[in-house]
Every structure is written in C-alpha cells, then in structure tokens.
Design an enzyme around this catalytic site. Structure first.
Site, mmCIF file in Angstrom:
data_model
loop_
_atom_site.group_PDB
_atom_site.id
_atom_site.type_symbol
_atom_site.label_atom_id
_atom_site.label_comp_id
_atom_site.label_asym_id
_atom_site.label_seq_id
_atom_site.Cartn_x
_atom_site.Cartn_y
_atom_site.Cartn_z
ATOM 1 N N LYS A 121 0.852 -1.195 0.000
ATOM 2 C CA LYS A 121 0.000 0.000 0.000
ATOM 3 C C LYS A 121 0.882 1.237 0.000
ATOM 4 C CE LYS A 121 -3.749 2.223 2.625
ATOM 5 N NZ LYS A 121 -4.846 1.991 3.577
ATOM 6 N N ASP A 226 -13.556 4.465 9.869
ATOM 7 C CA ASP A 226 -13.889 4.359 8.449
ATOM 8 C C ASP A 226 -14.356 2.929 8.205
ATOM 9 O OD1 ASP A 226 -14.236 5.368 5.940
ATOM 10 O OD2 ASP A 226 -12.113 5.367 5.382
#
Ligand code: ADP
Ligand code: MG
Length: 393
Positions: A121, A226
């Site tokens: 990532k 989130d």
C-alpha cells in the site's frame, strides 16, 4: 496511477543518490534548489545535472522555476525510493498489478523471492483532503499544513503500528510485514471488499461478526472511524478481514461517541439495504450476543467505553508517537491547506543551510502539497466517502 517498475532497472546508483538528495532537501524546502541538490549529492564533474535531466524524463522529479531553479519529488519518485529500499531489504523482488485504488492510496501486488504474493500500500495522504470544511484560521495559527510526503509517511507508520497491534490481539487483519517511507507491505487478503459482494450464505452471521469487531475494538480502546463495506474484505468462506487503519482513534478522543455511532450506523445501513436484514432482526441479533449494550436499537458506547482496554496505550510504545498522532489528526480533522503562498520558509534560506542541518532537520516544517489533485471533501456518509475505492477484482 501507473507504476512503471521497468524504469527501476535502468536507474543507476547515481540516479538514486540524486533522488535521495532531493528527498533530504525536501525536509526544509518545498522546491529544492538545484545547487543544493548538487551539494548534497556530490557527484563528480557536474554529474548531478545530467542525472536530474534523466530523473525528470522518467517523471521521478518535478522541475519548478517559478521562484528559483529547483526540483521536488513526484509520487513516483517517492514510490521508487521506498520500493528500492524494500527490494534491498529482501522484502519483495517484484511489483505486479494494481489491485486497489483507495481515496488516499494505491495498492499493488508484490512478490517475494519464493513466489508468495503480498500487498503493497502506497499512501497518498493529501491527494484529497478528508473534509470539505477547512479551518483556515486554525491552520494559520498552528501552521498545520504539512506536505504530502510527511503525511503519507505518518499514515504508513500509523497503519503498520495499528495493524501489528491488532493482529497481536487476535483481530482479523492482514499480517503487517514491513514499512518504509509511505509504503506498507502486508499479507494479501483473499476475497473482495464487502461492497462488491451481492449475495451471502449467512448474512446474519457475517453481520454479527462485523458488529462484534467494532465492539471488541472499542473494548480495546479503539475506533476504526472508516468502518464500512469498502474496508471490510470477505472471502469465499465468508471470513471477514478488516483493513485500512490510518484514521483510527482512541475511545478517549473527544468525538469518540460520534465516530463509533457512525461506524455502527454504516454497517447497519449497508446490511439493511444490501441484504434486507430488518432493523428488528439486527437489534435482536446484537441484543442476543451483546446484552446490555443495545439501547433503543443502538449500541451503547458508554457501556463499552467503561471497559476500554489497553491497546491505545500500548500503541504509544510502537514507534508511532503521540506527536505523530496529533499531526495526522490535525490533518484529518482540519484538512491541510494547499500551501502555495507559504511563509517562505526554506525559500530564501538556502545560504544558511549546511548539509548537516538538512539531514538532521525536523521534517515537520514541510509546507508543500501536491497540486495535481483537486481537494475534495470526504462525505460523512459511509458510501460516498470511498466512491473510487473499487478494486479491480
Ligand atoms: P484507502 O485508505 O485508500 O481506502 P485501503 O487500505 O482501503 O486504502 O485499500 C484500498 C483497496 O485496496 C481495498 O478496498 C481493497 O480492495 C484493496 N486492498 C487493500 N489492502 C489489501 C490487502 N491486504 N489484500 C488485498 N486487497 C487489499
Ligand atoms: Mg479504504
């Protein structure tokens, strides 16, 4: 974002030396004066200038001559520095296809020497800002505008620290393998983001598992912030894995209740809409497994908070410091401003710098934001927040 790793092969030691010189220079400069790059890189016979042209050609650097002659790293340049370091450390040997485009990251497959595929990532904090509403005055007072390099590095460090700690405590998260700069390498999750799943064998069980995770997180002192169908992966056996941790907060955060409610509501809403699980069923399910925590159809945060554990304190020892957390939260909550008319720090001070204070300098003064992306607000609602978060699977 295209990541042409073939370029990596053509880059020489000198290329990386100059790239690193620009990175060091960016600790004190939005745009690093060419002459300073040359002084840091110390290549013979004006070699720096030739190398700079090559790096520019491959889009690893951006040239700017509006105020003075200088360069800054592009995302790609920063990516290459991180990838090179990972390869040198033997973390992986090759980079494969892109598997995800998040709001503020790009995800690629990478392979180890033995063929094991991992996920890499690359954080891009500052690509879009988290909130449409920005606090200009707050920013001016506290100078809380940081450059994307610094923010992305913080995000990676935080994500890695949280993923490791969560794994230690038995949460279903990817295995955190390594991090460097803005890059985190972790195990590849088999399966798909929940948003892509149209049918489940046991939606009730999956729902309970997911709500169970939010509750257990809070019991350990943390809120995901989130937690939604984009950040929950599910495999063919309907096993759940939670991902994406840079925005997590402690239950002692002043808005903890609101964040917790929002996470829970996202899940409720998604299961209601997608799997037609009625509200009553949801309450019955949760009520059955978490007695005393459901009040009027809502999970009671105060009950959970009372038993909040130690994980957030433990994280403080992980290398991700309180100061780091303050900086990242300031950005997430206030929104960092694009800073083209900064206070000029680093612009006129070239002559005052010597190499050692560049290298030892505190990078928190960086004042640049990448201007290639329009700032746009993160919606409060769960789904709108990650409209581009589809993976290619
Ligand atoms: P962002 O912070 O940008 O939302 P995420 O961590 O949520 O980034 O990742 C974006 C997408 O990339 C995810 O929705 C998922 O499809 C994919 N992805 C992320 N991490 C992994 C992983 N470890 N294994 C497989 N896919 C992943
Ligand atoms: Mg995400």
């Amino acid at each position: 974002m295209k990541l042409d790793v073939d370029v990596l092969r053509y880059l020489s030691r000198d290329d990386f030396r100059v790239l690193t010189a620009v990175e060091l220079g960016m600790r004190n400069h939005e745009i690093v004066p060419t002459e300073l790059i040359d002084r840091i890189a110390r290549l013979k016979h004006g070699g720096t200038y030739k190398v700079l042209r090559n790096l520019l050609k491959h889009k690893l650097l951006h040239h700017d001559s509006s105020k003075y002659d200088g360069f800054r790293l592009t995302y790609l340049g920063y990516d290459f520095l991180a990838i090179k370091t990972m390869v040198n450390k033997g973390v992986f040997v090759s980079v494969g296809r892109q598997i995800g485009v998040g709001k503020e990251s790009d995800i690629f497959e990478v392979a180890r020497e033995d063929g094991t595929v991992l996920a890499m990532k690359l954080h891009r904090l500052g690509r879009v800002s988290f909130r449409a509403v920005k606090s200009k005055r707050d920013y001016l007072r506290h100078r809380s505008s940081f450059n994307w390099l610094y923010l992305s590095r913080l995000a990676a460090r935080k994500e890695f620290a949280f993923m490791k700690a969560l794994e230690t405590h038995g949460f279903p998260v990817p295995n955190a393998v390594e991090h460097n700069r803005h890059c985190v390498v972790m195990s590849l999750v088999q399966g798909y983001p929940l948003v892509q799943v149209k049918e489940l064998q046991n939606p009730g069980v999956v729902f309970e598992t997911i709500i169970g995770i939010v509750v257990r997180l809070a019991e350990h002192g943390l809120i995901h912030c989130d937690f939604n169908e984009f950040n929950i992966m599910i495999d063919d056996d309907e096993k759940v894995t939670m991902i994406d941790f840079p925005q997590m907060v402690s239950v002692s955060h002043r808005n903890a209740q609101m964040y917790f409610d929002r996470d829970v509501e996202c899940i409720f809403k998604f299961f209601r809409k997608r799997f037609n699980i009625s509200f009553q069923e949801i309450v019955d399910d949760v009520g059955g497994s978490d007695e005393g925590r459901v009040e009027g159809g809502k999970l009671s945060f105060s009950e959970i908070e009372k038993s909040a554990g130690f994980l957030d304190r433990e994280l403080a020892d992980s290398g991700f410091t309180r100061k780091d957390e303050e900086h990242i939260q300031r950005f997430i909550e206030g929104g960092a401003e694009s800073d083209t008319n900064s206070d000029g720090e680093g612009v006129d001070s070239v002559k005052d710098l010597n190499e050692s204070n560049i290298i030892d300098g505190d990078s928190s003064h960086l004042l640049e934001q990448d201007d290639r992306y329009e700032s746009e607000g993160k919606e409060e609602s769960c789904e709108a927040g990650e409209s581009s978060g589809e993976s290619e699977k």
